[in-house]
Design an enzyme around this catalytic site. Structure first.
Site, mmCIF file in Angstrom:
data_model
loop_
_atom_site.group_PDB
_atom_site.id
_atom_site.type_symbol
_atom_site.label_atom_id
_atom_site.label_comp_id
_atom_site.label_asym_id
_atom_site.label_seq_id
_atom_site.Cartn_x
_atom_site.Cartn_y
_atom_site.Cartn_z
ATOM 1 N N SER A 106 -10.107 -0.162 7.122
ATOM 2 C CA SER A 106 -9.469 -0.016 5.808
ATOM 3 C C SER A 106 -8.799 -1.261 5.242
ATOM 4 O O SER A 106 -8.429 -1.269 4.066
ATOM 5 C CB SER A 106 -8.455 1.129 5.848
ATOM 6 N N SER A 131 -9.815 2.055 2.950
ATOM 7 C CA SER A 131 -8.891 2.796 2.113
ATOM 8 C C SER A 131 -7.872 1.917 1.381
ATOM 9 O O SER A 131 -7.281 2.379 0.406
ATOM 10 C CB SER A 131 -8.147 3.816 2.963
ATOM 11 N N LYS A 171 0.865 -1.174 0.000
ATOM 12 C CA LYS A 171 0.000 0.000 0.000
ATOM 13 C C LYS A 171 0.902 1.223 0.000
ATOM 14 O O LYS A 171 1.940 1.233 0.688
ATOM 15 C CB LYS A 171 -0.887 -0.019 1.248
#
Lengths: 94, 487
Positions: free
Chosen positions: B178, B154, B79
């Site tokens: 997330s 997210s 990420k």
């Protein structure tokens, strides 16, 4: 409910510029978020201690030894403007 | 060279060990797929083909020299919230568009020490603030099950990339859901470990008392293999948990007989979407057939998790993001008139709308005269929520419920309505406030979109959660289903 003047004050505290176009929508959105958050007032928390950290850890001690080396040059490679190892900003004193 | 590679880490690890294929072959296979397919999905912000190839060759050499752990040579994606030394780290923000991290996050350091090969950095909501991946400066990621739908956020880029088989596994972070929400929306498995389990060092901070990194993969066993490497005490993270290392795969096959599962009435009331409810009923039946027993529990204060979460996370965000001042790193506006103008315009230009909203809410909640009404109040609710869970764990071993109130929603549907967006996290934020571990596994499908089952454990009981998820996946095939995009 917040008004636009209050939002400008908050924005100033947060150092974020808000232009006139975005101000009405933002004021409405922030007011709605605060209305959602006001739900919290339905709960009696009179004798409840605040919880800052889920595991309630206390700060760890460590031996007093140097762990950080001088990395100024590396760190400043990502800076927008530097000079002789200093960060450059606009003139502060007139 | 094999035409078809195994999909899971366990399969890839075995194949590499038996020399059925090399890391170089495997890595170029994934790089080719990303190059061919990600234009449509937008799950990556950056891809590093040369670097990945070099790392793959190094892994092959290390293996030839007899130095190989289980994950040596297996490709993965980070990420874009994890700092990667010498590589662009944007947090999906214009603020960090050109930022090249000067050091590695502990998680990245550990994965690289284990010989894993970084393919690239995945798309996400800007500074991890969002539930749909639509707040990214680089445009939304699309859901591989239906390209007109969001992947959740997210960590939406990581979830979409794993689901689309563009990477075997990816890292994510979870502040209010997330990891779990996009895992549910994309039909993959993801775990948010206990707060403090995975080091936060080098993970760009959103809300420091809630943020926790974790793996996202195709099944529970792979989560365990990743967690074995990612977790562990780190003196550079002041809230790192001081625990001895543990093998998260050791208990995967344990029997579920006598397992006590708590079903919170607050999660299974009339507000639960009925089609998601039916999927959960089937999933729980599957666990019952394996010897688990379910009982009703109550978590009354979790009804206030969303408001408490938005105050605490926004307050911490306003404090953490004050470091983006246009002086030391990040975006700087052109020709500032004075210092105030430099701050105000750099931040106005560098941050997107959702990040600004959260900073403003947080600033307000922490300002003189409002602190007690908002921040202190939220912290008190946080204690009540934690107490609810602790009371429940005196009676049950784990808690089960939905991961999300709906399946993935169409792109654009909730962008203009922050409140609707926040409610996507109604079943996940309480877990972060309490600091507990929780995972999401695929447990059904509604109109072609995946449904997630969430399992919440007591502190440091990740191994038990993975055990249950693994046994569930032994009896179901939801985790094996391939989205149309990847077929």
């Amino acid at each position: 409910m917040l008004d636009e003047a209050e939002v400008q004050v908050i924005a100033r505290l947060a150092r974020i510029g808000i232009n006139d176009d975005e101000s009405p929508t933002l004021t409405l959105q922030l007011s709605r978020i605060l209305a959602l958050v006001a739900e919290m007032n339905k709960v009696d928390t009179e004798r409840v201690e605040p919880l800052a950290h889920p595991l309630e850890l206390v700060a760890r001690r460590r031996p007093d030894v140097v762990t950080e080396t001088d990395q100024r040059a590396t760190m400043q490679q990502t800076a927008p403007a530097t000079h002789d190892g200093y960060y450059l900003v606009p003139r502060v004193i007139e | 060279m094999a035409n078809e590679f195994p999909l899971t880490l366990a399969g890839l690890s075995a194949g590499l060990q038996k020399r059925e294929f090399s890391s170089a072959e495997l890595t170029s296979h994934y790089l080719d797929k990303i190059a061919a397919r990600d234009g449509q999905l937008n799950s990556f912000i950056s891809v590093f083909p040369e670097h990945a190839s070099t790392m793959a060759l190094a892994a092959d050499q290390a293996r030839a020299a007899g130095r190989a752990g289980p994950l040596m040579g297996i490709p993965y994606a980070n990420k874009d919230i994890f700092c990667t030394e010498g590589f662009r780290t944007t947090c999906a923000s214009k603020m960090l568009d050109t930022f090249v991290a000067p050091y590695n996050a502990t998680v990245v350091e550990k994965l690289h020490a284990a010989g894993m090969v970084m393919l690239g950095k995945t798309n996400m909501d800007e500074f991890a603030m969002g539930s749909s991946n639509e707040t990214s400066y680089y445009g939304p990621t699309r859901n591989p099950w239906n390209l007109g739908y969001v992947p959740g956020g997210s960590s939406g880029g990581s979830a979409a990339a794993v689901a689309a088989r563009l990477t075997p596994v990816a890292t994510g972070t979870d502040t209010g859901g997330s990891i779990r929400l996009p895992s549910a929306f994309c039909g993959i498995s993801g775990i948010k470990p206990t707060y403090g389990r995975v080091s936060r060092y080098g993970m760009i901070a959103f809300a420091s008392s809630l943020d926790q990194g974790g793996p996202m993969a195709l099944n529970a066993e792979d989560l365990g293999l990743m967690l074995n490497v990612m977790s562990g005490f780190d003196h550079r993270d002041s809230t790192s948990a001081e625990r001895t290392d543990e093998d998260f795969c050791a208990a995967l096959n344990f029997d579920l007989t006598g397992l006590k599962i708590g079903l919170p009435t607050e999660f299974f009331d009339e507000s639960l979407n009925s089609t998601i409810g039916s999927c959960l009923t089937e999933a729980l039946d599957c666990l019952r057939r394996q010897g688990a027993e379910c009982r009703e529990i109550s978590l009354p204060s979790t009804r206030y998790a969303i408001p408490a979460y938005y105050i605490i996370s926004s307050a911490e965000c306003s404090s953490n993001l004050s470091r983006f001042d246009g002086v030391r790193f990040g975006h700087r506006c052109d020709a500032p008139r004075d210092l105030m103008d430099l701050y105000v315009r750099s931040r106005a230009e560098g941050f997107g709308a959702e990040v600004k909203r959260r900073i403003l809410v947080g600033t307000y909640a922490l300002s003189t005269g409002y602190y007690d009404a908002y921040y202190a109040k939220a912290q008190k609710l946080r204690r009540l929520i934690k107490n609810d869970f602790q009371r429940a764990f005196e009676e049950v071993d784990v808690i089960a419920g939905p991961t999300a109130p709906s399946t993935a929603f169409p792109l654009g549907q909730r962008v203009e309505d922050p409140i609707q967006m926040y409610l996507s996290d109604v079943y996940t934020t309480a877990v972060n406030l309490a600091g507990l571990p929780a995972l999401s596994v695929p447990a059904g499908s509604v109109q072609g979109l995946p449904v997630g089952l969430q399992l919440i454990g007591n502190y440091f009981r990740e191994a038990r959660l993975l055990n249950i998820a693994h046994r569930f996946q032994h009896e179901t095939d939801w985790h094996l289903r391939v989205p149309p995009f990847a077929a």
